[in-house]
Design a protein around this motif. Structure first.
Motif, PDB file in Angstrom:
ATOM      1  N   LYS A 108       0.874  -1.193   0.000  1.00 45.66           N
ATOM      2  CA  LYS A 108       0.000   0.000   0.000  1.00 45.66           C
ATOM      3  C   LYS A 108       0.903   1.232   0.000  1.00 45.66           C
ATOM      4  CE  LYS A 108      -3.844   2.111   2.491  1.00 45.66           C
ATOM      5  NZ  LYS A 108      -3.668   3.016   3.607  1.00 45.66           N
ATOM      6  N   SER A 147       1.645   5.160  -2.355  1.00 49.95           N
ATOM      7  CA  SER A 147       1.109   6.121  -3.331  1.00 49.95           C
ATOM      8  C   SER A 147       2.220   6.764  -4.150  1.00 49.95           C
ATOM      9  CB  SER A 147       0.309   7.217  -2.619  1.00 49.95           C
ATOM     10  OG  SER A 147      -0.820   6.666  -1.969  1.00 49.95           O
ATOM     11  N   TYR A 204       2.717  10.385  -6.163  1.00 48.80           N
ATOM     12  CA  TYR A 204       2.112  11.725  -6.205  1.00 48.80           C
ATOM     13  C   TYR A 204       2.369  12.356  -7.580  1.00 48.80           C
ATOM     14  CZ  TYR A 204       1.216  11.431  -1.229  1.00 48.80           C
ATOM     15  OH  TYR A 204       0.740  11.066  -0.004  1.00 48.80           O
ATOM     16  N   HIS A 221      -7.564   6.598  -7.041  1.00 48.23           N
ATOM     17  CA  HIS A 221      -7.255   8.014  -7.121  1.00 48.23           C
ATOM     18  C   HIS A 221      -7.713   8.658  -5.806  1.00 48.23           C
ATOM     19  CE1 HIS A 221      -7.695  11.874  -9.749  1.00 48.23           C
ATOM     20  NE2 HIS A 221      -7.206  12.135  -8.553  1.00 48.23           N
ATOM     21  N   PRO A 271      -2.461  11.852  -5.236  1.00 47.60           N
ATOM     22  CA  PRO A 271      -1.952  10.515  -4.932  1.00 47.60           C
ATOM     23  C   PRO A 271      -2.670   9.439  -5.752  1.00 47.60           C
ATOM     24  CG  PRO A 271      -2.702  11.690  -2.947  1.00 47.60           C
ATOM     25  CD  PRO A 271      -3.252  12.411  -4.136  1.00 47.60           C
ATOM     26  N   GLU A 296      -2.830   5.601  -5.491  1.00 48.14           N
ATOM     27  CA  GLU A 296      -2.441   4.581  -4.518  1.00 48.14           C
ATOM     28  C   GLU A 296      -2.518   3.183  -5.118  1.00 48.14           C
ATOM     29  OE1 GLU A 296      -3.403   4.362   0.044  1.00 48.14           O
ATOM     30  OE2 GLU A 296      -4.957   3.244  -1.038  1.00 48.14           O
TER      31      GLU A 296
END
Length: 419
Positions: free
Chosen positions: A273, A275, A277, A361, A370, A372
């Motif tokens: 998990k 993200s 950017y 998103h 981000p 993810e």
């Protein structure tokens, strides 16, 4: 040989010295000293003989049997303690004979031998408990259970009964008096408060299966992050990933919150998990030329063709003016990138497709938008997991420029100089 005969032999030196004209008190004293030396030598050698005999017998039996219980008996010094029983019994029976002229010394020494007998029995009991603990921890069912806590509790009770019995022998104080028991209980509760809390916590941990030996736990309050190596009455010992050790009060595992990674280790995958950017100013609508260019990316070519038909059908039905891209429905480079990331994860053989997989998103932030990645790696080993995670994001970060997108970064010194 009966007791009268032993008494006769024990007084031979005394009678001889008295017949030679020595003062009776000195004759008795010298006779006692000599008898003590003789008994000490006999008992010493008997102890050595019995110890070697019993230890070798146990070793021989343990080598012939399949069970490991007798092996653990040898390791816990059970034969050595048993070997002391007979010499101690011999001393106890010879004391009234040697010190027949001194009742006060006889009674004192008898009490001492009884005290030693009680202590020896406690040590024998401890060796049996340790053997049982080691044997059970070698089985699959009890390997991860806090057996050390139960052994410590049993030993506390054993020493408590032993001390009370010794006090009873020395003072004659009744142990069944309610007042005595009440006072003793209050003292025990005061002295062993932490031990009692630890014992209760150990039972709750075992019954509710909260923590097992070998579990990976994270306990931020105590700075612990690693595997549980020992659970006893007072503390839980954790070996951290930097090979340091952290001790946690056992009761804290019940009263405070911590993280146990066993669920992850027993599941079919370990969660990824993280993200990426995206710089907001790099997001745009896609023109026909952009779509044709993106179709060269094999993973998303079927998606683009299908999506292009849907968008064209909608725009023609609604007579959208496509001189401006904003009119009607349109595809964006960020949306296409999201589908590319999803397709890439679904094509990755290291990702477990049976568990949850999503590319989403998130809400825009001051550091960009981000995107993810949420999925599960099949391999849960830490090093392999980190390599899998790194490979995924290495690829996605390198792929972003192909979609005319940019990664958000805070300005550096070079950026400021360039401006």
């Amino acid at each position: 040989m009966n007791q009268d005969t032993l008494q006769e032999y024990s007084c031979l030196l005394q009678n001889f010295l008295i017949n030679e004209g020595m003062y009776p008190q000195w004759a008795i004293f010298l006779n006692v000293v000599v008898n003590c030396i003789i008994v000490w030598i006999v008992v010493y050698f008997l102890d050595i003989i019995f110890r070697k005999l019993i230890i070798e017998t146990f070793k021989a039996l343990s080598n012939k049997t399949v069970s490991t219980f007798d092996d653990y008996l040898v390791k816990s010094n059970f034969p050595r303690y048993i070997a002391h029983v007979l010499p101690l019994g011999i001393v106890h029976n010879l004391i009234p004979i040697i010190f027949i002229e001194s009742p006060l010394i006889t009674n004192l020494l008898l009490v001492i031998t009884k005290v030693l007998t009680v202590i020896l029995l406690i040590y024998i009991f401890r060796s049996i408990l340790r053997t049982t603990r080691n044997y059970l921890q070698g089985t699959e069912r009890f390997r991860d259970k806090p057996m050390e806590s139960y052994v410590q509790v049993m030993m506390i009770f054993a020493w408590g009964f032993g001390i009370f019995y010794i006090i009873h022998m020395l003072t004659g104080f009744s142990l069944i008096s309610l007042t005595t028991l009440g006072a003793a209980s209050a003292v025990i509760l005061l002295i062993f408060k932490d031990t009692i809390l630890g014992f209760v916590a150990s039972i709750q941990i075992a019954v509710n299966d909260i923590v097992r030996i070998g579990d990976w736990i994270t306990f931020s309050k105590f700075g612990a992050d690693g595997h549980v190596t020992e659970i006893n009455l007072a503390t839980v010992r954790v070996q951290n990933w930097d090979n340091t050790y952290t001790t946690i009060p056992t009761y804290s595992l019940i009263s405070d919150s911590f993280q146990n990674w066993r669920g992850m280790q027993e599941s079919d995958g370990r969660r990824i998990k993280r993200s990426i950017y995206i710089k907001q100013s790099s997001i745009k609508f896609l023109s026909s030329e952009d779509i044709e260019r993106f179709k060269k990316i094999q993973l998303i070519k079927p998606y683009l063709e299908h999506r292009e038909k849907e968008v064209s059908k909608f725009n023609s039905q609604n007579e959208a003016d496509k001189e401006l891209l904003i009119n009607g429905r349109n595809q964006t480079n960020l949306g296409v990138f999201r589908h590319y990331a999803d397709a890439y994860l679904n094509e990755n053989p290291i990702i477990n497709k049976d568990l949850f997989l999503m590319v989403r998103h998130l809400a825009p932030t001051d550091k960009g938008i981000p995107i993810e990645i949420f999925c599960f790696s099949k391999d849960k080993r830490w090093v392999t997991y980190e390599n899998v995670q790194a490979d995924i994001f290495d690829h996605l970060l390198a792929a972003i420029p192909y979609f005319d997108l940019e990664i958000f970064e805070l300005p550096t010194g070079k950026d400021i100089n360039r401006l």
